[in-house]
Structures are given as structure tokens and as C-alpha cells.
Write a protein that holds these residues in place. Structure first.
Motif, mmCIF file in Angstrom:
data_model
loop_
_atom_site.group_PDB
_atom_site.id
_atom_site.type_symbol
_atom_site.label_atom_id
_atom_site.label_comp_id
_atom_site.label_asym_id
_atom_site.label_seq_id
_atom_site.Cartn_x
_atom_site.Cartn_y
_atom_site.Cartn_z
ATOM 1 N N ASP A 204 16.138 -12.652 23.345
ATOM 2 C CA ASP A 204 16.096 -11.980 24.541
ATOM 3 C C ASP A 204 16.569 -11.257 25.817
ATOM 4 O O ASP A 204 16.898 -10.678 25.816
ATOM 5 N N TRP A 207 19.069 -9.223 23.414
ATOM 6 C CA TRP A 207 18.881 -7.423 23.634
ATOM 7 C C TRP A 207 18.863 -7.208 25.106
ATOM 8 O O TRP A 207 19.528 -5.992 25.933
ATOM 9 N N TYR A 211 20.368 -3.775 26.251
ATOM 10 C CA TYR A 211 20.360 -2.992 26.842
ATOM 11 C C TYR A 211 21.000 -2.348 28.027
ATOM 12 O O TYR A 211 21.426 -1.653 28.634
ATOM 13 N N PRO A 238 10.701 -7.684 27.598
ATOM 14 C CA PRO A 238 11.723 -9.365 28.646
ATOM 15 C C PRO A 238 12.706 -7.596 29.101
ATOM 16 O O PRO A 238 13.685 -8.256 30.034
ATOM 17 N N GLU A 239 13.484 -6.534 28.553
ATOM 18 C CA GLU A 239 14.682 -6.007 29.365
ATOM 19 C C GLU A 239 14.412 -5.124 30.653
ATOM 20 O O GLU A 239 15.252 -4.578 31.519
#
Ligand code: SF4
Lengths: 288, 435
Positions: A204, A207, A211, A238-239
């Protein structure tokens, strides 16, 4: 009046509707009830005529597809209106109702399937798997996701995941029902609570880095983002937790960019390939 | 350098490329394999960033080291940006790790040009090869190709990728000479022509294979199903007529799937050769609308940007502007007009036109019928005749008509913040109905 109490899914509605249609029950004579809402207090009324018309009714395939979508919706009127449509098509002489875009019943049903279709689409987009381990016997990676769809679409949405993630074991857990894939078959089990799901995945962070870096602060369009990715989905993405920071930091980042001094043009590097490119350009005028 | 930092640099370096479609791939999936991945139909947006853009693919550069000096680009050799380089294995692992968590649809890989075009191309291809051959990855792969690379390598990329693309960058060679001195329009279009031929050959071969029964379908390798490109807007002085004429040529002569228009936006490491002021975002939006008219509504470039108006009207959408210049063809009778004529009515999208044609078979259409189909009456009323509606003749005359459509100042800003047709195409489809 006949009371039809069914489990709120397409198969149950279809079976009941077939029965009603065979008995020539008219739409206004049926009271459709959701078994999970009414509880055991209500009993199905034995108002159904014994007579059953043995002739087979032909229903356009397109209608069945529509019905499956409509049944997944939660609007209370859906079963009754679907039955009315079915009746009009098969017994009411309106065979071509399906391609009548301005009909009021059709418009309602299309609206519902559209909402359901959108929910399926969003589920395909926003499910986030977390790695929980590796199966010691098979060596396959095992992933789990928690998701909260708006409608009861898990089964409808699952074949997509089966095709896409065939090479790994996965489970998608929702409050109503769970889906599982082990490389051979899809299976389903009752819903669970959110607590049974791991909360984070080591990836995450990577990621979120991606992002953050792919976002262009010079083109802030918050409304556009929210309309495609409504805030109700954020809690399981998660972002999403870094969105507020990205937004509040963006104007500063743009200002810094605009204040940067302009960079001069550096001389051509000593590289054969670049020299050849320029030589070719100077020889023949390029086409415009 | 740590992986997290590399990702930061190499994603940042790739973010200005808007041509990251993830749709239109041949149908394939991972059933029966040990890998993951599926494609076919519309790509999925797995997230949206606060700039309203769809996050669909892992969009990174293999390296942002670059020999070229394209002045609109943060990676050009004259920039002092920090440089980084992924190994092919790192990109492969990142792609798979992200994919398995359902963050992405696949990979969009591009690279700065190191050593020479062929060397760079080989590195990019190696990533795709490993994904497909070592890991049985069936997800989406979009590779950026370099027009100066050998035809052989470009084709090789096409065998691994679902889509390949070459950016045209600017509509004219004069623009390139000034802002991207290593780039050449002729090389680019030649390479596009080569890709077009290969795509068409594969389609033909596939058709043939389908006719021969008993031949296992999956056995034939699949070449990329489409190519796309990006044109920068507002970095040079080209007007919209030039931009659209070039786009039109690319669609016709090279059968591109998509031309992406990217409004030049400020970058870190600005070049002395570039405008300080970015063009209004709405220009990009209008270009997408005009592009849509060219491809799906039967308009030609000259109708959209006539000689007297080489720039699109920023305040009104291009179909409405056309209608205002051609009032004599209105009002159009929705109960009689041809499909092509219905397409020209401002406020009617192709979907709604199809609905009208279907509904007409069940009886004459009244305004209420149109409303039920989800058509916004306010916009189309002056232009149509329905069973219970004839517009006042005076409505189609004079300046009032334009005034009627000009958004109130406050609202205008809101409209401007509407996303331009976002990638991938499904987002665009959703909005195009409103055109
Ligand atoms: S070739 Fe031009 S656009 Fe591409 S990375 Fe290098 S400088 Fe940027």
C-alpha cells in the motif's frame, strides 16, 4: 390478491413469476414481498388459482438479462414492475416493448439496471486485495479483500475476478456474502464483519507513492475526481487517505514550479546517434 | 537508490503523457494458466487522482535519462531533474505486485532515449517479454515506441503489447524544429504507417484462421489491436484548425484508435523556449469534443473550424457553435429526420439518437417522451420539432440564441472544471452523450 414472498434474488423471482404467469395472474393481483424484510410474520396467501396454462411462454433473452439486473437492486417496487413488464410482453401483446425506450416501466427498469451495472463496475475497480500468505501445499499466493457493494452483486461481479486472477487464491468478503477462488472453482459463504479482514498490505505504501507522483497539481479538478470516485468508497481505498494532503499542498507546488528560473538550453551531447539525427535533419527539409 | 524513490521519480516523469488508454484489447484472460491478467472491452479506472484523471495503468518510464531535448518535457537533457533507472526486473515485479492487488489494469511503459533508439527499444521490449513469457501475464500492456527504432523492433513490441503508440507531439514540423529538434514528423508517420499495415495484416490473418475450422484459436499470437498518439496543445502557436486537420489525417491515413490532446501545463524545470502561460484547460476539452464530432457524428474538419474561425469557441461546445452558424437547417423534426440529421442537433448524443429512432417505431414522439429518455430539453428545444412542439421562429434568429447558451459567469467556471474526456474511453463515452 395473491401474496408472493420470495428471497430477494433473480432466481427466486423468476421461478415465482413463471408460476404466476402460468396461472394467468394479472400484475395488479400480486403483492410482491421480500422474505428477508417481512420475516416469518407474514404467510403466503393461498390465493393462487389451481389452473396452470401448460403452453410455454417465450420471453426475449434481453428481458431475462434486464430482470437479473433489476432484481439485484433494492427498490421495493422492482419485483412488481418486472412482473408487469413480463406480463405486458407475454400476455399483453406488447412483444416489442423491450425496444421502446420511452415506456415508463422500461425507463424505471433500465434506470435500476444501470445503477446495478455501475455498482458492479465500481466493484471491479475498487476491490483491493491484500496478500495474507502462501499456500504451503500449492505454493499459490493467497489474497483477501473487504468490500461493501451498494447492491447484492457479489455473484454477478465474481466471474470477472475469476477470469482475471485465476493464478492466485483469493477471497472477497462482504457483509452479505463472501466469494472464494482456489484455482479450481468459485465458492460462496455467508457474510462476515469487517473485523475479520487484514487492514494493510506492505505494498500500500508503494501504491500511495505512485498515486502521489502521478497526480498533476497544476490541474486540480476535485469535483471530477469525486464524481468518478465518490467519497463513500474512500474508506476501503488505501490511496484515499493522502488525498487531503495532495489537495492542500497543490497550490504551493504550482507556485514553486512557476517561480523556478528558466533553464538554459544545454549544448548537444557527444553522441553519434544524436549527431546523425541532426545531420539528417539539416540535409533534407522535413515535411510539414 | 531505493525502489520507492525510483518509483517517485519515474512516475513523475511519465505523468504528462495522457495517452494511456487501457481499452480495445483483444479478449484474453488467465484461466488455465499460472499467471494473472485479463483484457477485453473497456479498461477500468481503478482510481482517480485529485486532478480528475483516471488511474488505470502503472504509467512509468524505464529511465528518465534522455538524449533528446524536447522543451516541453521535464526529462529533456537540458533539465536538471534528478535521474533514475529501473531494471527490467524491477518494473516486472512492480507491475505484477500492483496488478495482483487490483490497483491497475496493466503497464504503460515508456522511456527516455539512452544511447540510441534501438538500444532503448530493446530495454522496453525486454520488460514486456518477461511479463508475457516468464510470468504468463495476460493484463494490458501499452508500449511507447520510438519512431527512429528499426521496424523489426517496433513490430516485436507489437507482438507483446495490446497497444503501441508513438507521440506525434506537435502538429507541424516547424513546431518540432523549434521545440523538439530531434523529432521528425516524417519518421513518425512512416512508423505509424508500418504499424497500421501490421495491425491490418493480423486482423486479416485472424479472419482467415477463423474460417478454417478446427484450428485452435488461441494458438495464433496476437498483435497489438490499436495505436494511439498524443498532441500537445498550446506549446506552439498552432491553431485548432491545424491541430484537428492533423488529427483527422492520423485517423484516416493511419487508422489511429485515439488522438489524445494534452494542454501544455507548467512543469518543473521550465525551458526558456516555452510560453509561461498555460493555455486554458477548456481548450483541451473543446478539442476532445470536436474530435468526437469528427469520428462519430459525421462532421468534417472544415465544418467545425471553418477558415473564418480557425479556433474553437471556448464558451460553447463545437456542435452548438456549428448549429449557430448554420441555423437555416433547423428546426429538425425528430419524428422524421434521418439519423445523420439527428446527430447534428445540439444536445443529442448518438445514444439518444438511437433511442429516438427506436421509439419512433412505437408512435409519434412528444416532448415528454424525449424527457423520459433522459434528454435535456432546454438545450434542444430551439432546434427541434416534436409532435407537440414547434419552436418560435424568432428563437432561431438574432443574437439571443447565442446568449441563451452562454453560461452564467459563475457556472462557466464550474463547467470548465468538468473533466475533459478522461481516459480511458468509458469515461469519455459517459460524457459524450451530452455533446
Ligand atoms: S524524447 Fe523528448 S519527450 Fe521523450 S523523454 Fe526525451 S525529452 Fe522527453
Amino acid at each position: 390478491m395473491v401474496r408472493a414472498i420470495i428471497e430477494p434474488n433473480y432466481a427466486a423471482w423468476r421461478d415465482k413469476a413463471r408460476e404466476m404467469l402460468g396461472a394467468h395472474v394479472r400484475p395488479h393481483e400480486v403483492d410482491w414481498c421480500d422474505a428477508t424484510q417481512t420475516g416469518s410474520l407474514m404467510m403466503e396467501e393461498p390465493g393462487l388459482p389451481r389452473f396452470v396454462d401448460p403452453s410455454e411462454v417465450k420471453v426475449p433473452a434481453e428481458f431475462l438479462k434486464l430482470a437479473a439486473g433489476v432484481c439485484a437492486h433494492t427498490d421495493e417496487r422492482r419485483f412488481a414492475i418486472l412482473y408487469r413488464l413480463l406480463f405486458r410482453i407475454t400476455r399483453g401483446g406488447e412483444r416489442h416493448l423491450m425496444d421502446h425506450p420511452a415506456d415508463a416501466d422500461m425507463t424505471l427498469c433500465r434506470g435500476w439496471t444501470k445503477a446495478v451495472g455501475r455498482d458492479v463496475h465500481k466493484m471491479h475497480a475498487f476491490v483491493r486485495f491484500r496478500l495474507v500468505g502462501v499456500n504451503e501445499e500449492t505454493g499459490r499466493e493467497q489474497f483477501v479483500a473487504w468490500y461493501e457493494p451498494e447492491f447484492r452483486i457479489l455473484r454477478m461481479a465474481s466471474s470477472f475476478f475469476e477470469k482475471r486472477f485465476a493464478g492466485m487464491d483469493w477471497s472477497i468478503l462482504t457483509p452479505d456474502e463472501c466469494a472464494h477462488w482456489d484455482g479450481h472453482a468459485l465458492s460462496f459463504s455467508p457474510g462476515v464483519s469487517r473485523l475479520s479482514v487484514p487492514d494493510a498490505d506492505a505494498h500500500d505504501d508503494l501504491w500511495r507513492t505512485y498515486y502521489r507522483s502521478i497526480f498533476n497539481p497544476a490541474r486540480l479538478k476535485i469535483q471530477a475526481m469525486k464524481s468518478e470516485m465518490p467519497m463513500k468508497f474512500w474508506k476501503n481505498l488505501p490511496e484515499a487517505r493522502i488525498i487531503p494532503d495532495l489537495i492542500s499542498g497543490s497550490s504551493l507546488r504550482v507556485e514553486e514550479m512557476l517561480e523556478e528560473p528558466e533553464r538554459p538550453v544545454k549544448p548537444m551531447p557527444n553522441n553519434e546517434y544524436i549527431k546523425a539525427l541532426h545531420a539528417r535533419r539539416l540535409q533534407g527539409p522535413g515535411e510539414s | 537508490m531505493e525502489l520507492n524513490r525510483k518509483l517517485e521519480i519515474l512516475a513523475d516523469a511519465a505523468k504528462y503523457d495522457a495517452s494511456c488508454a487501457s481499452s480495445g484489447a483483444a479478449k484474453k484472460d488467465s484461466r488455465g494458466s499460472t499467471g494473472v491478467g485479463s483484457t477485453g472491452g473497456m479498461g477500468i479506472c481503478h482510481s482517480f487522482t485529485p486532478d480528475g484523471r483516471c488511474v488505470s495503468l502503472l504509467k512509468v518510464l524505464l529511465t528518465n535519462v534522455c538524449l533528446y531535448d524536447c522543451h516541453y518535457c521535464i526529462n529533456r537533457r537540458s533539465s536538471n531533474v534528478q535521474r533514475a533507472r529501473f531494471t527490467p526486473e524491477e518494473v516486472v515485479k512492480l507491475t505484477l505486485d500492483f496488478y495482483k492487488r487490483n490497483y491497475i489494469e496493466g503497464l504503460f511503459l515508456s522511456s527516455g532515449i539512452v544511447r540510441n533508439a534501438d538500444f532503448t527499444m530493446e530495454q522496453v521490449i525486454e520488460v514486456a517479454r518477461q511479463l508475457r513469457e516468464v510470468h504468463q501475464f495476460r493484463g494490458y500492456i501499452h508500449l511507447k515506441t520510438i519512431p527512429e527504432a528499426s521496424q523489426e523492433l517496433i513490430e516485436k513490441a507489437g507482438w507483446y503489447a495490446d497497444r503501441i503508440s508513438i507521440n506525434i507531439e506537435l502538429p507541424t514540423q516547424a513546431g518540432l524544429d523549434k521545440l523538439a529538434p530531434e523529432k521528425n514528423l516524417k519518421n513518425t508517420t512512416q512508423a505509424m504507417g508500418g504499424i497500421r499495415r501490421r495491425i491490418e495484416e493480423t486482423v486479416a490473418a485472424k479472419k482467415e484462421a477463423q474460417q478454417v475450422r478446427n484450428r485452435p484459436r488461441a494458438a495464433a499470437p496476437v498483435f497489438a489491436t490499436g495505436q494511439s498518439t498524443q498532441m500537445l496543445v498550446g506549446a506552439d502557436s498552432s491553431d485548432d484548425a491545424l491541430v484537428l486537420t492533423r488529427a483527422d489525417e492520423l485517423y484516416r491515413d493511419y487508422r489511429l484508435r485515439r488522438v489524445y490532446y494534452s494542454g501544455f501545463s507548467p512543469i518543473p524545470e521550465p525551458s526558456v523556449l516555452l510560453p509561461i502561460k498555460a493555455p486554458p484547460l477548456v481548450r483541451e476539452h473543446r478539442l476532445y469534443q470536436a474530435d468526437w464530432l469528427l469520428r462519430f457524428y459525421g462532421f468534417n474538419v472544415r465544418e467545425i473550424v471553418p477558415v473564418a474561425h480557425p479556433h474553437l469557441d471556448l464558451e460553447l461546445d463545437p456542435k452548438l457553435s456549428w448549429a449557430l452558424r448554420n441555423r437555416d437547417v433547423f428546426p429538425v423534426d425528430v419524428n422524421r429526420a434521418s439519423r445523420e440529421m439527428l446527430w447534428r442537433i445540439p444536445g443529442l448524443g448518438t445514444m439518444n439518437v438511437a433511442r429516438i429512432l427506436a421509439a419512433r417505431r412505437h408512435g409519434r414522439l412528444h416532448l415528454a417522451d424525449l424527457l423520459r429518455m433522459g434528454i435535456r430539453l432546454k438545450k434542444i428545444m430551439p432546434f427541434i420539432i416534436a409532435a407537440d412542439h414547434v419552436p418560435r421562429a424568432s428563437l432561431l434568429e438574432g443574437d439571443q440564441l447565442r446568449q441563451r447558451f452562454l453560461p452564467a459567469p459563475k457556472q462557466m467556471e464550474l463547467n470548465f472544471h468538468n473533466p475533459p474526456p478522461a481516459t480511458p474511453e468509458d469515461a469519455l463515452m459517459a460524457r459524450s452523450g451530452q455533446l
